[in-house]
Write an enzyme that holds these catalytic residues in place. Structure first.
Site, PDB file in Angstrom:
ATOM      1  N   SER A 144      24.542  63.024 -25.473  1.00 18.99           N
ATOM      2  CA  SER A 144      25.087  63.021 -26.870  1.00 18.99           C
ATOM      3  C   SER A 144      24.416  64.340 -27.395  1.00 18.99           C
ATOM      4  CB  SER A 144      24.570  62.008 -27.719  1.00 18.99           C
ATOM      5  OG  SER A 144      24.441  62.069 -29.158  1.00 18.99           O
ATOM      6  N   TYR A 157      17.452  57.077 -30.185  1.00 19.41           N
ATOM      7  CA  TYR A 157      18.706  57.307 -29.364  1.00 19.41           C
ATOM      8  C   TYR A 157      18.510  58.722 -29.102  1.00 19.41           C
ATOM      9  CZ  TYR A 157      23.748  57.941 -28.852  1.00 19.41           C
ATOM     10  OH  TYR A 157      24.937  58.230 -28.353  1.00 19.41           O
ATOM     11  N   LYS A 161      18.600  60.156 -25.110  1.00 24.61           N
ATOM     12  CA  LYS A 161      19.663  61.077 -24.671  1.00 24.61           C
ATOM     13  C   LYS A 161      19.094  62.167 -23.899  1.00 24.61           C
ATOM     14  CE  LYS A 161      23.335  58.389 -25.295  1.00 24.61           C
ATOM     15  NZ  LYS A 161      24.236  57.927 -24.256  1.00 24.61           N
TER      16      LYS A 161
END
Ligand SMILES: NC(=O)c1ccc[n+]([C@@H]2O[C@H](COP(=O)([O-])OP(=O)(O)OC[C@H]3O[C@@H](n4cnc5c(N)ncnc54)[C@H](OP(=O)(O)O)[C@@H]3O)[C@@H](O)[C@H]2O)c1
Length: 253
Positions: A144, A157, A161
């Site tokens: 991402s 998150y 990533k």
């Protein structure tokens, strides 16, 4: 249903593919003649996706990406059904929390890492040993843009990533020359996962993008098809940013 092309002879395993980006990836690979194994937790949704993609070329194995028995079953079933596993697409991911990481529950942080990073490594180890170390292939990790900069509301998150991006570099080094390993870093793609980021304000959200729209799963499907094809034969260890140009805004004004 549109007629499918002749079989390519290639086989892919795509995790988290009953909807969203994973489904878009599976669709792109089936469209070029690959046979594909898809995974997801909800069995009914998975079956529906298999039927839509074409049950003569696609199988589904239900389970949680971090579950070791599920990882083993997915790779074994792919080998049983199709006899090979040329391409692995680590797409299953989670983002269960919003907000600063200063007070983040560490068990939640572990869960994020378990699903987004450790699972990807587990699937990579298994496809390597089952097929790729002797026969070659590719791995594509769906990372991402959150892994490339700070992310105000989705910090854990983003950190996971970023780890996935370095996992890509590490695996690319260890698995060369047999296997090419690359990542894709998408910005916002219209899926259930990202819905909260644009629902009710899509035009406003899209206006920030130089290419004037949000992503759709086929954008990532097409890029994955490229990274798993001979067209990208000299590319490994890279993260391809697929973001409608939103990163071009960084540092402007
Ligand atoms: N959409 C975006 O804007 C965006 C941007 C950058 C990166 N990404 C990444 O792209 C990947 C896919 O996201 P998406 O937007 O397509 O999400 P999505 O629409 O919510 O689809 C997720 C898919 O993965 C399955 N899944 C979810 N958790 C799973 C787990 N623990 N184990 C196995 N399967 C699981 C889901 O089925 P079940 O619920 O039945 O398990 C579903 O098929 C994620 O890694 C995400 O981080 C998304």
């Amino acid at each position: 249903m549109t007629e499918l092309p002749a079989l390519s002879g290639q086989v892919a395993l795509v995790t988290g593919a009953s909807r969203g980006i994973g489904y878009g990836v599976a669709e792109a690979l089936v469209a070029r003649g690959d046979r594909v194994c898809i995974t997801g937790r909800n069995e009914d949704a998975l079956k529906e996706a298999v039927d839509k993609l074409g049950a003569d070329r696609v199988i589904g194995v239900a389970g949680k990406a971090h579950d070791l028995d599920h990882q083993a079953a997915a790779v074994e079933r792919t080998m049983e059904a199709f006899g090979r596993v040329d391409h692995l697409v680590n797409n299953a991911g989670t983002n269960p929390v919003f907000g600063p990481i200063a007070d983040l529950d560490l068990d939640v942080a572990r869960k994020v890492f378990e699903t987004n990073v450790v699972s990807a490594l587990g699937f990579a180890q298994r496809t390597w040993h089952a097929w790729q170390k002797d026969n070659g292939g590719t791995i594509v990790n769906i990372a991402s843009v959150a892994g490339l900069s700070a992310s105000p509301f989705i910090g854990a998150y983003g950190v996971s990533k970023a780890a996935m991006i370095n996992l890509t570099v590490q695996l690319a080094h260890e698995f060369a020359p047999k296997v090419r390993v690359n990542a894709i870093a998408p910005a916002v793609v219209k899926t259930k996962f990202a819905q909260a980021l644009y629902e009710g304000r899509e035009a406003e959200a899209a206006a920030a993008y130089p290419l004037a729209r949000l992503g759709v799963p086929s954008d990532i499907g097409g890029t994955t098809a490229f990274l798993t094809s001979e067209q990208s034969a000299w590319i490994t260890g890279q993260t391809l940013v697929v973001d409608g140009g939103i990163f071009l805004n960084a540092g402007v004004g």
